[in-house]
Design a protein around this motif. Sequence first.
Motif, PDB file in Angstrom:
ATOM      1  N   THR A 167       3.798  26.192  62.945  1.00 25.66           N
ATOM      2  CA  THR A 167       4.034  24.784  62.610  1.00 25.66           C
ATOM      3  C   THR A 167       2.891  23.925  63.121  1.00 25.66           C
ATOM      4  O   THR A 167       2.424  23.007  62.452  1.00 25.66           O
ATOM      5  N   ALA A 168       2.437  24.239  64.339  1.00 30.34           N
ATOM      6  CA  ALA A 168       1.347  23.464  64.919  1.00 30.34           C
ATOM      7  C   ALA A 168       0.049  23.687  64.156  1.00 30.34           C
ATOM      8  O   ALA A 168      -0.697  22.734  63.885  1.00 30.34           O
TER       9      ALA A 168
ATOM     10  N   GLU B  46      -3.762  15.095  73.261  1.00 32.18           N
ATOM     11  CA  GLU B  46      -2.561  15.576  72.599  1.00 32.18           C
ATOM     12  C   GLU B  46      -2.631  17.075  72.324  1.00 32.18           C
ATOM     13  O   GLU B  46      -1.639  17.790  72.446  1.00 32.18           O
ATOM     14  N   LEU B  47      -3.824  17.541  71.958  1.00 28.41           N
ATOM     15  CA  LEU B  47      -3.991  18.974  71.716  1.00 28.41           C
ATOM     16  C   LEU B  47      -3.824  19.741  73.018  1.00 28.41           C
ATOM     17  O   LEU B  47      -3.243  20.815  73.054  1.00 28.41           O
ATOM     18  N   LEU B  48      -4.366  19.164  74.098  1.00 30.54           N
ATOM     19  CA  LEU B  48      -4.352  19.868  75.378  1.00 30.54           C
ATOM     20  C   LEU B  48      -2.968  19.904  75.998  1.00 30.54           C
ATOM     21  O   LEU B  48      -2.647  20.815  76.761  1.00 30.54           O
ATOM     22  N   SER B  49      -2.145  18.895  75.680  1.00 33.33           N
ATOM     23  CA  SER B  49      -0.828  18.855  76.312  1.00 33.33           C
ATOM     24  C   SER B  49       0.256  19.438  75.413  1.00 33.33           C
ATOM     25  O   SER B  49       1.426  19.453  75.789  1.00 33.33           O
ATOM     26  N   ALA B  50      -0.119  19.908  74.237  1.00 34.10           N
ATOM     27  CA  ALA B  50       0.866  20.498  73.328  1.00 34.10           C
ATOM     28  C   ALA B  50       1.058  21.980  73.655  1.00 34.10           C
ATOM     29  O   ALA B  50       0.166  22.613  74.199  1.00 34.10           O
ATOM     30  N   PRO B  51       2.230  22.512  73.313  1.00 36.91           N
ATOM     31  CA  PRO B  51       2.488  23.927  73.607  1.00 36.91           C
ATOM     32  C   PRO B  51       1.803  24.841  72.603  1.00 36.91           C
ATOM     33  O   PRO B  51       2.452  25.583  71.879  1.00 36.91           O
ATOM     34  N   ILE B  52       0.494  24.738  72.555  1.00 35.82           N
ATOM     35  CA  ILE B  52      -0.244  25.577  71.596  1.00 35.82           C
ATOM     36  C   ILE B  52      -1.358  26.292  72.328  1.00 35.82           C
ATOM     37  O   ILE B  52      -1.863  25.820  73.342  1.00 35.82           O
ATOM     38  N   SER B  53      -1.733  27.450  71.787  1.00 36.71           N
ATOM     39  CA  SER B  53      -2.817  28.215  72.398  1.00 36.71           C
ATOM     40  C   SER B  53      -4.128  27.767  71.772  1.00 36.71           C
ATOM     41  O   SER B  53      -4.151  27.107  70.732  1.00 36.71           O
TER      42      SER B  53
ATOM     43  N   GLU C 288      -4.640  28.880  68.292  1.00 32.84           N
ATOM     44  CA  GLU C 288      -3.976  28.073  67.263  1.00 32.84           C
ATOM     45  C   GLU C 288      -4.776  26.820  66.931  1.00 32.84           C
ATOM     46  O   GLU C 288      -4.864  26.408  65.773  1.00 32.84           O
TER      47      GLU C 288
ATOM     48  N   MET D   2       3.274  32.953  67.865  1.00 36.59           N
ATOM     49  CA  MET D   2       2.316  32.070  67.173  1.00 36.59           C
ATOM     50  C   MET D   2       3.022  30.805  66.680  1.00 36.59           C
ATOM     51  O   MET D   2       4.052  30.877  66.031  1.00 36.59           O
ATOM     52  N   ASN D   3       2.464  29.667  67.025  1.00 40.63           N
ATOM     53  CA  ASN D   3       3.079  28.389  66.632  1.00 40.63           C
ATOM     54  C   ASN D   3       2.513  27.946  65.275  1.00 40.63           C
ATOM     55  O   ASN D   3       1.610  27.127  65.179  1.00 40.63           O
TER      56      ASN D   3
END
Lengths: 253, 312
Positions: free
Chosen positions: A4-5, A91-98, A101, A1-2
């Motif tokens: 920080t994001a 930015e949300l789509l290209s970030a390493p987040i699920s 998150e 789980m990220n």
Amino acid sequence: MNWTAIRAIYVFEMARFFRTIMQSLISPVLSTSLYFVVFGAAIGSRIDQVEGVSYGAFIVPGLIMLSVMTQAISNASFGIYFPKFIGTIYELLSAPISFLEIVMGYVGAAATKAMFIGVIILITAFFFVDIDIQHPLAMIAFLILTCLSFALFGFIIGIWAGNFEQLQLVPLLIVTPLVFLGGSFYSISMLPPVWQVISKFNPVVYLISGFRWSFFGTADVPIGISLLAIAAFTGICLAAIWWIFRTGWRIRD
Amino acid sequence: MPPILKISNLRKSYDGGFEALKGVSLEIEEGEIIALLGPNGAGKTTLISTVCGITTATAGSVTVGGHDIQTEYREARSMIGLVPQEIALEPFEKVINTVRFSRGLFGKSSKDEKLEQILRQLSLWDKKDSQIRELSGGMKRRVLIAKALAHEPRVLFLDEPTAGVDVELRKDMWDIVAGLKSDGVTIVLTTHYIEEAEAIADRIGVIAKGELLLVEDKAKLMARMGKKQLHVQLTEPIDALPASLKSEHVTLSEDGAELIYTYDTRGERTGITKLLAQVANEGLTLRDVVTRQSSLEDIFVDLVHEDKEAAA
Ligand SMILES: Nc1ncnc2c1ncn2[C@@H]1O[C@H](COP(=O)(O)OP(=O)(O)O)[C@@H](O)[C@H]1O
Ligand SMILES: [Mg+2]
């Protein structure tokens, strides 16, 4: 789980809220005060008591619910619609987040804002009427659950909406009527039998009833059913969101 | 060393069925600057969007630093920074906060020295507390770059960084790109300006109608495909080309003082010796001889043209 994001999204969204804190708070406080003046003082002086509670106090839970639901929906729907609209969603789509998150960040922030406003309205209410809350913990739990589930619902609307009209449409055409007809300002038992039956199909009835129970210990429907209703609503929203993110519906081409 | 980015047979069909990428394969080495050159609608943005996770591929695979963008999207995306083609920023947000947000999204703790370093590098430090809406277009583009760099990516995608930007800003942008390269960042940029690819890229890929027509070292590309012109300046102008010199490769300038010979550096023989011998045979005396390399523009036009002919 990220985490920080999630925190980054949450903080960013809350910053937007605090940037416009005056607008965010003045309008619900003002409208609540107006409701107290109109419904509580003008009408309430003729109604006297509902289920053993003064009318002014009786409408407090409904008023809080009304604001909390609309605020949770509008904050969450706007929160995710705005990045889609101005294009920053890249930015949300290209970030390493699920997706989970993303939802936690946006829905968490929207629910917090709604909660904030709910508390402010409760405080405002104390200036107008005497209330003592019989089940404070249940009251807080109900408030949190409502904020969360309606923020989830708002998030879905924000993803679905293709323009600003659609963004306003659902809250305006569906939620506001459901809340008004959900017993915010009256007890369901005051309605003619036919309308009592129809009201059973309004999910908001269960929420307001349960919330009112936490205040006064009386309810239109048993508290267990209220809890079930809100759990079911949350479940449906979660399932919808899970499906949206699995398929990328309206987010990823 | 394995490539930092490996794109294999990537296809993308949009909902309407339009195929924007028709099987693109490309390998990019760490530390290089590669320019993807192609006209509008070629599929450049689609390619970048697919690699970065903004759209999903219909077929094919992409790895970044060995990590698959689907199954190991966290590792893959952590290595990538993206500067989108369109300026998309929250108008009322402060510069520093939006850059901090970007860093956070990538799971990095807010290190203020790092943010300061990035903002200084892009000459944005003075503006850190300004709201985005107060900035000029060029400054906004810098903010986009700062956001993309906030998490210290190893590969930076710049989608048409200088489209609609004035000459001075374009030079600025080139300097920024050169600076990033010297920091060891791999850069993939798209452009439809040939001069841009020519000015800053190590390698150039030409893309048109969803296909990567070629990828080549810039210098090699120029040498391989480049046509050269030999300008033979005469001491005495002549009225017409002598019969022995008449060929489709030779023209006479309007004032009659210059013979222009076009030849292909790809050929075995350039034909220069023969030409000069004929010039001497005709008794013409030379004042000067100049050669000119054709620009990428000519190469590009040729390529797209050949492609059309092949398709026809
Ligand atoms: N979301 C979309 N839906 C349908 N077609 C699209 C979409 N995005 C781009 N296209 C089409 O795909 C092609 C390539 O577009 P794009 O990748 O933006 O090209 P470039 O960046 O090289 O100008 C164009 O013909 C464009 O119309
Ligand atoms: Mg493009």
